[in-house]
Structures are given as structure tokens and as C-alpha cells.
Design a protein around this motif. Sequence first.
Motif, short mmCIF file in Angstrom:
data_model
loop_
_atom_site.label_atom_id
_atom_site.label_comp_id
_atom_site.label_asym_id
_atom_site.label_seq_id
_atom_site.Cartn_x
_atom_site.Cartn_y
_atom_site.Cartn_z
N ASP A 182 0.82 -1.21 0.00
CA ASP A 182 0.00 0.00 0.00
C ASP A 182 0.86 1.26 0.00
OD1 ASP A 182 -2.43 -1.35 -0.04
OD2 ASP A 182 -2.47 -1.56 2.14
N SER A 183 2.10 1.17 0.48
CA SER A 183 2.96 2.35 0.57
C SER A 183 4.06 2.35 -0.49
CB SER A 183 3.59 2.43 1.96
OG SER A 183 4.45 1.34 2.19
N MET A 184 3.96 1.44 -1.47
CA MET A 184 5.02 1.33 -2.48
C MET A 184 4.43 1.40 -3.89
SD MET A 184 7.25 -1.72 -0.71
CE MET A 184 8.78 -1.37 -1.58
N ASN A 185 5.24 1.81 -4.84
CA ASN A 185 4.83 1.83 -6.24
C ASN A 185 5.04 0.43 -6.81
OD1 ASN A 185 4.56 2.12 -9.03
ND2 ASN A 185 5.43 4.17 -9.03
N VAL A 186 3.96 -0.31 -6.97
CA VAL A 186 4.07 -1.73 -7.36
C VAL A 186 4.65 -1.90 -8.76
CG1 VAL A 186 2.22 -2.52 -5.85
CG2 VAL A 186 1.65 -1.75 -8.16
N PHE A 187 4.56 -0.87 -9.61
CA PHE A 187 5.08 -0.98 -10.97
C PHE A 187 6.60 -0.98 -11.00
CE2 PHE A 187 0.82 0.79 -11.47
CZ PHE A 187 0.28 -0.09 -12.40
N CYS A 188 7.21 -0.55 -9.89
CA CYS A 188 8.67 -0.51 -9.80
C CYS A 188 9.23 -1.76 -9.13
CB CYS A 188 9.11 0.72 -9.01
SG CYS A 188 8.62 2.28 -9.79
#
Length: 294
Positions: free
Chosen positions: A179-185
Motif C-alpha cells: 500500500d505504501s510502495m509503487n508496485v510498478f517498480c
Amino acid sequence: MFYNKKDKIGSYTVVFPHKQSAYAETYRVKDAQGKTRFLKLINHSKLNRNQIDESGQITEVEITKHLAHQNLCKYIDSGNLMLHGGQFTYLVTEYVSGETLSQKIIRDGGLGIYEIKQAAIHVLSALQYLHSLPRPVVHGEVTIQNILISFIGGWDDLKLIDLGHARYLNQSPAKLDLDSMNVFCLAPECFSGVVQVQSDLYAVGVLMYQLLYGKLPWFIDLSRMDKQDRIDALLEERSKDLDMPSIDMFEWDEQLANCITKALTYDVEDRFQTAEEFIRSINGEIKVERQSTK
């Protein structure tokens, strides 16, 4: 924000409250000698258990204490304090006058190939250092928001910042706080709780792709899905061909395209294995063969 301008945090005076994240607040402060510093106030109650090491210390603070690399911010001080009945840790590092890569792109409208290569090489230099520490560290969140460009030193003085999701390489696998991270990265293995050297290198591939095309690779709208559905949809999207159209830009060539594609390969073993290998490939010292975009 807990503190306002001119408030004291330990022996530091707040100059400017910066921003608030899921587990911390950041401030520009002055120390007792009047030097400007950067202070991160970490709320223990908001930490994910993956952010605590086996000895009960905050991993980000313990890692930062030992950093000595031009492309990483130097440790200055840290300490604990009680606030509103809760426990907090403050982490003080050098202050760099600059802007994030995200802010620079918004201001300038994009980068040239030379600048993209410079950004990648200096980020990889920082990662090579982290990966080669006596107890190797994986950054875990290489994004355009976590790269700081110095107004004075330029690309050479670029800083890879925010070790909030950094982990020691020998730590046990653990589910990430998506929830606190950019999953695309995030590399595919990260969704299984596995974070390793090649996961950081995958993120550099995402970074270069984003800087080149102005979009994230395999981007889809995940806003209306729950957490598990988001992961399934994202991994399914990544089974499709990577969109890598040729670009009419100075210094754009097949070698650079092959570097990006190799970094974004689904299988860990087919990616670059070290940051040094990635740097040498960007510089053309190692020829990268044409890669499958599947």
C-alpha cells in the motif's frame, strides 16, 4: 505534522516541515552550530515489522549509520524521544539543496538520453556500494521520487534517498507493504516476499523506461482492485510483450534498448546480475544482445 517552524526536535530547530508519509515525517532543520540538516522523525507505532531488524533496531537507521558514498546521504545523528505517549526515533542526515527526479521531469518536461544514462549510472553506483557492504543491503524502492538531484553538484552529486524499505540481503523473505510502495517498480519476485540484488536492478530498468517513454512499463489501472487482485492483474499484464518502440532521439541505439529490456526480464537469472555489469553495459563496455520483450 507534529512540529512547526522554530520548534525544537532534540537539539535541532525546525526550519521547514517537509512532508508526512505512512510512518514518518521529514523536516529541514538547523543544528546547534547553525548548519542545515535533514531530519526524519519515525513513528514506531506505524512501522511495518519488516522495517525492524532481528536486534529490535530500525533497519533504516542502522544502515544509514554506516554509509560512505557520494550518491548516498551521510549520516549525522540519531536519537529517541517520547511524543504524545508514543515512541519516536529521529534520523539526521546531510541536507542537499536540490529537487527529486520526479520534480525535475515535471519542471523540464523530460530528459535526453545522456541525462537518462547519467541518472541510471549514479543510481547503480549507489546500489553497487549497498550490495557490496560487509552485510549487503537491498534498497527496495528505487523510484523517480527517491532520487535527489543537487542544484550545485548536478548528476555527479545525485543522491539515492529514502532507505525506509531497505533490507539486509540475508533477512528472511517477508511480505512487503504494497500500500505504501509503487508496485510498478517492483520486480516479480517481490510479490512473493523475496527481495534481492536483481530486484533493485529491475527497478533501475523501470526508471530508465519511465524516463525514456514518460510512462511505467506494463502500466494498468489498479485503483479499483483489492490487494491480491492487483498483484494477479499486474503479473498477468507482465506476461505480455514489453512495448519498446524505437525513438528518434540523439544517442538512442539498440544497445540502450537491450539494456532496458534485459533489466526488465521476468526471470531473475536472465537480468543483469550486478550493478557493475549494468553500468558497463550502459557505457557500451559489454555488448548486450537483442533481448526478447516477452
